[in-house]
Scaffold this motif. Structure first.
Motif, mmCIF file in Angstrom:
data_model
loop_
_atom_site.group_PDB
_atom_site.id
_atom_site.type_symbol
_atom_site.label_atom_id
_atom_site.label_comp_id
_atom_site.label_asym_id
_atom_site.label_seq_id
_atom_site.Cartn_x
_atom_site.Cartn_y
_atom_site.Cartn_z
ATOM 1 N N VAL A 38 -9.077 2.248 1.512
ATOM 2 C CA VAL A 38 -8.787 1.948 0.219
ATOM 3 C C VAL A 38 -8.597 0.386 0.221
ATOM 4 O O VAL A 38 -7.921 -0.096 0.958
ATOM 5 C CB VAL A 38 -7.568 2.725 -0.321
ATOM 6 C CG1 VAL A 38 -6.383 2.348 0.465
ATOM 7 C CG2 VAL A 38 -7.321 2.493 -1.764
ATOM 8 N N THR B 37 -4.953 6.733 6.750
ATOM 9 C CA THR B 37 -3.669 6.934 5.842
ATOM 10 C C THR B 37 -2.245 6.321 6.481
ATOM 11 O O THR B 37 -1.935 6.680 7.632
ATOM 12 C CB THR B 37 -3.839 8.421 5.759
ATOM 13 O OG1 THR B 37 -4.705 8.754 5.426
ATOM 14 C CG2 THR B 37 -2.712 9.028 4.692
ATOM 15 N N VAL C 54 0.865 -1.147 -0.012
ATOM 16 C CA VAL C 54 0.021 -0.193 -0.032
ATOM 17 C C VAL C 54 1.029 1.248 -0.069
ATOM 18 O O VAL C 54 1.947 1.246 0.669
ATOM 19 C CB VAL C 54 -1.088 -0.152 1.220
ATOM 20 C CG1 VAL C 54 -0.188 0.145 2.576
ATOM 21 C CG2 VAL C 54 -1.764 1.079 1.288
ATOM 22 N N ARG C 55 0.452 2.214 -0.728
ATOM 23 C CA ARG C 55 1.233 3.352 -0.964
ATOM 24 C C ARG C 55 0.797 4.262 0.036
ATOM 25 O O ARG C 55 -0.227 4.594 0.508
ATOM 26 C CB ARG C 55 1.430 4.093 -2.501
ATOM 27 C CG ARG C 55 2.058 5.062 -2.412
ATOM 28 C CD ARG C 55 2.336 5.311 -4.051
ATOM 29 N NE ARG C 55 2.690 4.307 -4.755
ATOM 30 C CZ ARG C 55 4.129 3.939 -5.113
ATOM 31 N NH1 ARG C 55 5.001 5.009 -4.641
ATOM 32 N NH2 ARG C 55 4.460 3.044 -5.866
ATOM 33 N N ASN D 266 -2.237 7.274 1.474
ATOM 34 C CA ASN D 266 -3.349 6.449 0.918
ATOM 35 C C ASN D 266 -4.721 7.033 1.287
ATOM 36 O O ASN D 266 -4.626 7.539 2.327
ATOM 37 C CB ASN D 266 -3.339 5.065 0.942
ATOM 38 C CG ASN D 266 -3.301 4.550 2.580
ATOM 39 O OD1 ASN D 266 -2.377 4.537 3.265
ATOM 40 N ND2 ASN D 266 -4.603 4.403 2.904
ATOM 41 N N ILE E 63 -6.468 -2.839 -0.762
ATOM 42 C CA ILE E 63 -5.242 -3.235 -0.951
ATOM 43 C C ILE E 63 -4.903 -4.395 -1.303
ATOM 44 O O ILE E 63 -3.795 -4.945 -1.530
ATOM 45 C CB ILE E 63 -4.358 -2.961 0.587
ATOM 46 C CG1 ILE E 63 -4.952 -3.714 1.266
ATOM 47 C CG2 ILE E 63 -4.536 -1.303 0.931
ATOM 48 C CD1 ILE E 63 -4.065 -3.829 2.958
#
Length: 815
Positions: free
Chosen positions: A469, A519, A461-462, A465, A471
């Protein structure tokens, strides 16, 4: 005597009708009942539950049903009461023909558990059929010269009833020429013969009419009649004579039509047409006439219809030989049907348990069936086996009855159902067999846990984010069916009890999709792992676990940070360079770090702005500032540089650093406080002024120079020793704060290097001190080569004699 015998037969029949319901147990295997034929549909036969020793209602609870060996079931069972009733009116003659006794076989099958009982019902005959003559008006041609006592066989009357109700006797109407004699066949109905009592005279009476009556033994008796016409022939002295009184023959039952059975011969001593003999099948039952035929000229008896040993074993055939004058003779042919193995075994499946649970124990009964072979005297023993190697076995229960049981463990995931082929084979010859397929389905139980497709999962996962989201996804397969294969997913808390993972990750319990709840910040956490549990819907449920590692990918979200020179918004940092420095001289080094990782943390250095871009350059890879050429006297003393530090992220981020480079004549002069030339412009004296002064004092200075050189030389040696002595106390009066750089940050600084730049108290603008390594002022043990800094890093120590090394040596500490 005849009247007494008839009364005795009638009393026996009345007794049999009163006892039409009788139950007997043959051993413990077969239940026997008896009924009379022609009973109406719904007539009560017996109470099966009572005879089986079961309570009322057990038959319905155990799903009792009747299974007939034939294609038709003649009885019905009331499950609630256990009563057995006649399903439809029974006709013994259509069911069994002439066979006596007439027995109907069936099975009573119970389930839960699977159990079978054999039963049979004997159908007693009643006198419902009268004797019938096939030919109502037979013709007999008898020569008038026939001797007294001659016998003339008559056609047999047919009575479909058996036993006492069958044909019993014949009577003849009153006459003066003949009396009746009744004879018995070894197989077949009784037949009558006319016996000549008085000589015939054609001229006196050319024709005699008689009435014959066939009477059965029923109560009341029934009868049938035929009218016999006797034609008196003219004299023919000789009758045909057969070579044998009785002919015997054996014929296999599989013989084809037209096969020769036997040959009869008869001769006549007369001459002419009276000598010619013809053969015929006279006065024979219809069954014989449909099965055999005789050549009227040769006497060959051949088959005209099929033989069946299981239906009729022997035939008693009457042969008549007639000469040209009408005289006849009779002989008998006994045909024995030879049994051959022409009937394969018949398999009758009475019950099947399907579907079967895959955890069924060994020897579980799957099906019940029986085998029958119509070939009694041939075929031998019947063997039953499975055609394929399956986890089942055939187990005999009682005579010609078998059960199909489990022989090995079952696994629905490997085989979900079986088509079991039963082979029933006799011993021949030839060997005949029958194949019967029993379909058994296997039901599922929860015996397989969910299995993940991978031993472990690595998801990425970046950072930065969006919350919630998606993943990644985990998936587990369960080989079971239905609810046993429904998999739900859940997060397991860590063994340490730390529940912080639930703040980062959420999983969809139905499909195993994973979502990031918050995040991610790569600089705060680079990776973490957790355990997912997959549980099926069986009872009891089965589960498996898998480890998932989430790797946070770095984003270029941090600008490079300048560690040296310090950018604190105060006076710019100054570095000193001797004017005697050659090209390639290391002036200083820009040190920067980037909080990102990988390519995002790779830094490059660029000279954005400089006072003289041709004098100094910045190494792009390590930030070293070096001279491009030798410094000249015309170069400004202050060189202002603006360095751009840029990372390699996409998009790239950058920052700038400002520093001043001071060009000095030597390192022996004191530190010169820098003033901005724009505010304090430097006076420029004409060169001629210096030349005039030089010429004026040249003479005086020549003499003074010799003396001063010696004094200065001595003075420099003394001053050098004093500086070495007071080096440790030189920093006590510094007014500038310490600027320390920790070497642990990501950047180009290879080790911890604290530095300090300050001026001594009370000095003028002509005094200065150099940039040098900052070290705490405390004693070290002898022989110690390094000291720990505040950050815990090792710092190499230098010899005190090296404290006043030049700026080039000090700059090397940044490398």
């Amino acid at each position: 005597m005849a009247v007494a015998r008839r009364k005795l037969l009638q009393s026996r029949q009345v007794g049999s009708l009163l006892l039409f319901l009788c139950v007997s147990l043959a051993g413990a295997a077969t239940i026997r009942y008896s009924v009379a034929e022609e009973m109406e549909s719904g007539s009560f036969v017996a109470n099966v539950a009572k005879d089986l020793g079961l309570e009322v209602g057990k038959l319905a609870a155990r799903g009792a049903r009747l299974v007939s060996e034939g294609n038709k079931l003649h009885f019905r069972l009331h499950r609630k009461t256990g009563d057995l009733f006649v399903k439809e009116k029974l006709d013994r003659e259509s069911l069994c023909g002439k066979a006596d006794p007439c027995v109907l076989h069936f099975e009573i099958v119970l389930v839960e558990p699977l159990q079978s009982f054999r039963a049979e019902v004997r159908v007693f005959d009643i006198n419902d059929n009268a004797p019938i003559f096939p030919n109502k008006e037979p013709l007999l041609k008898i020569p008038e010269s026939t001797p007294l006592g001659s016998r003339f066989p008559l056609q047999s009357a047919q009575d479909l009833d058996v036993g006492l109700n069958g044909l019993q006797n014949y009577t003849l109407s009153a006459n003066t020429y003949f009396h009746l004699h009744t004879r018995f066949r070894s197989h077949g109905p009784k037949y009558a013969e006319l016996v000549l009592d008085k000589p015939l005279d054609r001229e006196e009476q050319p024709e005699v009419n008689l009435t014959i009556m066939a009477v059965d033994g029923g109560s009341p008796p029934k009868s049938g009649t035929a009218h016999i016409r006797v034609e008196v022939l003219d004299v023919n002295d000789h009758v045909p004579q057969f070579s044998r009184l009785v002919y015997r023959a054996q014929v296999p039952e599989d013989s084809a039509n037209g096969s020769l059975v036997a040959t009869v011969t008869a001769t006549d001593l007369d001459e002419g047409s009276n000598k010619e003999v013809t053969y015929s099948l006279a006065q024979n039952p219809e069954a014989i006439l449909q099965t055999f035929q005789i050549d009227s000229e040769t006497g060959e008896i051949r088959l005209r219809g099929p033989l069946d040993f299981e239906a009729i074993e022997t035939y008693d055939i009457d042969i008549q030989a007639t000469d040209g004058g009408g005289l006849t003779a009779h002989s008998k042919v006994l045909v024995e049907v030879v049994d051959v193995n022409d009937n394969p075994p018949e398999v009758m499946v009475s019950s099947v348990s399907s579907p079967l649970p895959e955890d069924a124990p060994l020897q579980t009964v799957v099906a019940l069936f029986s085998i029958r072979d119509r070939d009694i005297r041939v075929g031998g023993k019947i063997t039953c086996f499975l055609k394929e190697d399956l986890p089942f076995a055939v187990k005999p229960t009682f005579q010609n009855s078998y059960s199909l049981v489990t022989d090995r463990g079952l696994d629905r995931e490997e085989v979900s159902g079986y088509n079991i082929t039963l082979v029933a084979m006799d011993t021949g010859p030839p060997n005949l067999s029958t194949e019967t397929v029993i379909e058994v389905l296997i039901s599922d139980i929860n015996d397989n846990p969910p299995l993940f497709q991978e031993d472990s999962y690595i998801l990425t996962v970046r950072e930065n984010n969006s919350p919630a989201v998606f993943i990644g996804k985990v998936h587990a397969e369960d080989l079971d069916l239905g609810e046993n294969a429904q998999v739900t997913y859940s997060l397991l808390p860590p063994k340490s009890g730390d529940l912080s993972v639930f703040a980062y990750i959420s999983i969809n319990s139905d499909n195993g999709k994973l979502y990031a709840l918050r995040t991610m910040d790569y600089e705060a956490i680079q990776d973490f792992q957790f355990v997912i549990k997959a549980t099926d819907g069986g009872f009891p449920s089965l589960s498996s676990q898998v480890t998932v590692r989430v790797v946070v990918l770095d984003d270029n979200d941090n600008r490079p940070m300048i560690l040296y020179p310090l950018q604190n918004g105060t006076l710019p940092c100054n570095d000193l360079v001797p004017r005697s420095a050659e090209a390639g001289y290391l002036v200083t080094k820009v040190v920067a770090v980037d909080g990102d990782s990988g390519q995002n943390s790779w830094l490059s250095y660029h000279l954005l702005k400089a006072t003289d871009s041709g004098l100094l350059s910045v190494q792009q890879q390590n930030g070293e500032i070096r001279t491009l050429r030798q410094i000249s006297e015309r170069d400004p003393m202050v060189q202002k540089l603006i360095i751009l530090v840029q990372d390699h992220g996409q998009p790239a981020l950058s920052t700038t650093a400002s520093l001043n480079i001071l060009l000095v004549d030597g390192f022996s002069e004191p530190f010169l406080r820098f003033q901005d030339p724009s505010k304090h412009p430097t006076r420029v004296n004409p060169s001629t002024k210096y030349l005039v002064i030089a010429l004026a004092v040249l003479s005086f200075l020549f003499l003074l120079s010799v003396t001063m050189i010696s004094i200065i030389h001595i003075y420099q040696k003394i001053k050098y020793r004093e500086k070495i002595t007071v080096q440790e106390h030189f920093y006590d009066d510094c007014n500038f704060p310490n600027h320390r750089v920790q070497g642990g940050a990501k950047g180009t600084l290879s080790q911890p290097c604290p530095y300090e730049m300050c001026s001594a108290t009370g000095t003028g603008t002509s005094e200065f001190r150099f940039l040098k390594r900052f070290m705490p002022n405390f004693p070290f043990p002898p022989g110690t080569g390094e000291v720990k800094t505040e950050a815990g890093s090792s710092l190499p120590l230098r010899n005190r004699s090296q404290g006043l090394e030049g700026h080039a040596r000090a700059s090397d500490d940044y490398m």
